[in-house]
Motif scaffolding. Sequence first.
Motif, PDB file in Angstrom:
ATOM      1  N   VAL A  79     -46.297   8.172 -11.069  1.00 39.55           N
ATOM      2  CA  VAL A  79     -44.971   8.447 -10.498  1.00 39.55           C
ATOM      3  C   VAL A  79     -43.912   7.547 -11.134  1.00 39.55           C
ATOM      4  O   VAL A  79     -42.838   8.008 -11.552  1.00 39.55           O
ATOM      5  N   THR A  80     -44.199   6.258 -11.218  1.00 44.39           N
ATOM      6  CA  THR A  80     -43.232   5.325 -11.801  1.00 44.39           C
ATOM      7  C   THR A  80     -42.967   5.654 -13.259  1.00 44.39           C
ATOM      8  O   THR A  80     -41.824   5.584 -13.739  1.00 44.39           O
ATOM      9  N   LEU A  81     -44.018   6.012 -14.002  1.00 47.16           N
ATOM     10  CA  LEU A  81     -43.865   6.376 -15.409  1.00 47.16           C
ATOM     11  C   LEU A  81     -42.951   7.581 -15.569  1.00 47.16           C
ATOM     12  O   LEU A  81     -41.999   7.551 -16.364  1.00 47.16           O
ATOM     13  N   ALA A 139     -39.369   6.790 -14.778  1.00 44.78           N
ATOM     14  CA  ALA A 139     -38.736   5.954 -15.809  1.00 44.78           C
ATOM     15  C   ALA A 139     -38.417   6.774 -17.058  1.00 44.78           C
ATOM     16  O   ALA A 139     -37.368   6.575 -17.691  1.00 44.78           O
ATOM     17  N   VAL A 140     -39.299   7.683 -17.441  1.00 45.06           N
ATOM     18  CA  VAL A 140     -39.047   8.533 -18.608  1.00 45.06           C
ATOM     19  C   VAL A 140     -37.756   9.327 -18.403  1.00 45.06           C
ATOM     20  O   VAL A 140     -36.891   9.396 -19.291  1.00 45.06           O
ATOM     21  N   LYS A 141     -37.611   9.909 -17.229  1.00 46.02           N
ATOM     22  CA  LYS A 141     -36.413  10.707 -16.957  1.00 46.02           C
ATOM     23  C   LYS A 141     -35.175   9.823 -16.839  1.00 46.02           C
ATOM     24  O   LYS A 141     -34.107  10.165 -17.370  1.00 46.02           O
ATOM     25  N   GLY A 168     -41.139  14.252 -18.237  1.00 42.79           N
ATOM     26  CA  GLY A 168     -42.098  13.654 -17.303  1.00 42.79           C
ATOM     27  C   GLY A 168     -43.286  14.537 -17.020  1.00 42.79           C
ATOM     28  O   GLY A 168     -44.131  14.198 -16.182  1.00 42.79           O
ATOM     29  N   LYS A 169     -43.392  15.658 -17.718  1.00 36.68           N
ATOM     30  CA  LYS A 169     -44.513  16.584 -17.489  1.00 36.68           C
ATOM     31  C   LYS A 169     -45.777  16.054 -18.144  1.00 36.68           C
ATOM     32  O   LYS A 169     -45.784  15.729 -19.337  1.00 36.68           O
TER      33      LYS A 169
END
Length: 469
Positions: free
Chosen positions: A242-244, A247-249, A273-274
């Motif tokens: 979830v955090t990853l 953060a990407v978005k 984030g997919k």
Amino acid sequence: MAAVDPRVFRNYDIRALVPELVDEHSEFYAMLGDPKAFLAPLDTEGVTQIGRGLAGLFGAPKVYIGYDARLSGPAWARALAEGLTQQGVDVVLLGRCTTDTIYYVSGKYNLPGVEITASHSPKELNGMKMVRGGAQVIGMGSGMEELRDSVLAGRFPEAEREGHVEEQDILPEYVDHLMQFIDPEKVRPLRLVADAGNGVGGLPAHEIFRRIPQLKVTELFFEPDGHFPNHGPNPFEPENIVTLTEAVKREGADLGVAWDGDADRVFFVDETGKPIPGDFITALVARHFLQRFPGATIVYDIRASWVVPDWVKKMGGVPVSERVGHSFIKRTMRAHNAVFGGEVSGHYYFRDHFYADNGFIPMLAVLQMLSESGTSMSQLIASLGEYYISGEINSTVPDVQAVLDRIKERYADAKLDFRDGVTVEYPDWHFNVRPSANDPVIRLNLEAKSQQEMERRRDEVLAIIRGQA
């Protein structure tokens, strides 16, 4: 002498409960239901006995030892070293490092190695991944039974001398090895989010990023911490990325990567984030290596999407399927001199990494491919074509063999493969059903030529698995 419970010796590694962190009355132990069927505690005295047994099994003058971020890692490393040195074996302590670092030193110097890790398991567990010289894995059928029997018997030969212990920082040398797999100058100034999950993946990753200064990297949870305070050490569980993905978005990153606890597996998400399935990463990395080694063999696991053999053939390579599990993939890669192998589970194997799995070479290959393509990560994946997969679906069943028998009978007119459970293949759809090693669980992976057909066939097979048809 401490008694060692035989349940700690598993198919591919040693895995046990850490007594200081969990006991029979703890919430964790109760949560497991009936853990006594497959889990047992192991204390440091037991670890020392395993070290004595490994000395005889390895038959080598020196052994490398490393450990991941788990709280019991340093104590287990000392205990293991004690057992080895009692039997006259010298020990090189590498400290905290990734499992693929152990594979590197074992292959490079043709000496045995042990990584103290429980991989992606919860913090209450620890274990060992063991290799002979040349990074050849110890498992059932390749030494684990002999190790188990010698440790349980507690009979070890008298040593003529006591071994000595030294410490070594292998990280710079190991990263030198990793950097040979790409041309860093071809990497564009991409924006990357990397999540080490408080495991040990951040140790080589940070050094890699330092050597590709044009990358703009957001490092998440790079500090090793065996409490895993931010999320669990398995990025293949949705709640742990979830955090990853956020953060990407938020950062407008080009992609995101995450490693499991000992960093021998790597997980990718695209710029939205997919999550990207492991077989699609296998296809991409296969393309990268077939450009470097035209006509090479690529090994993939039997669950994989048609995207892998399709692209290997398009690139002029030779696709070879194999049953799930690193010992089988590595054996087949050696037999075919395959340059690369991949599993849906996020294990990726490389001939020039001693046929061992590695969590960083795939990231480097993807960074270079993304740079050279000039497209987004989602577009790079889309360039592979349209494939419709179910993902892995687990079903708890009362009788695993009865399920496999029903599948064989129902699809007797298909092309059948029994190397790993049952694989069923028709011209326009295929699937694999295989039992879990430890639980009464059947795992289904299915693919068809359209989303609608995939969903229809998925539901059809699940009904058979669950006794509803």
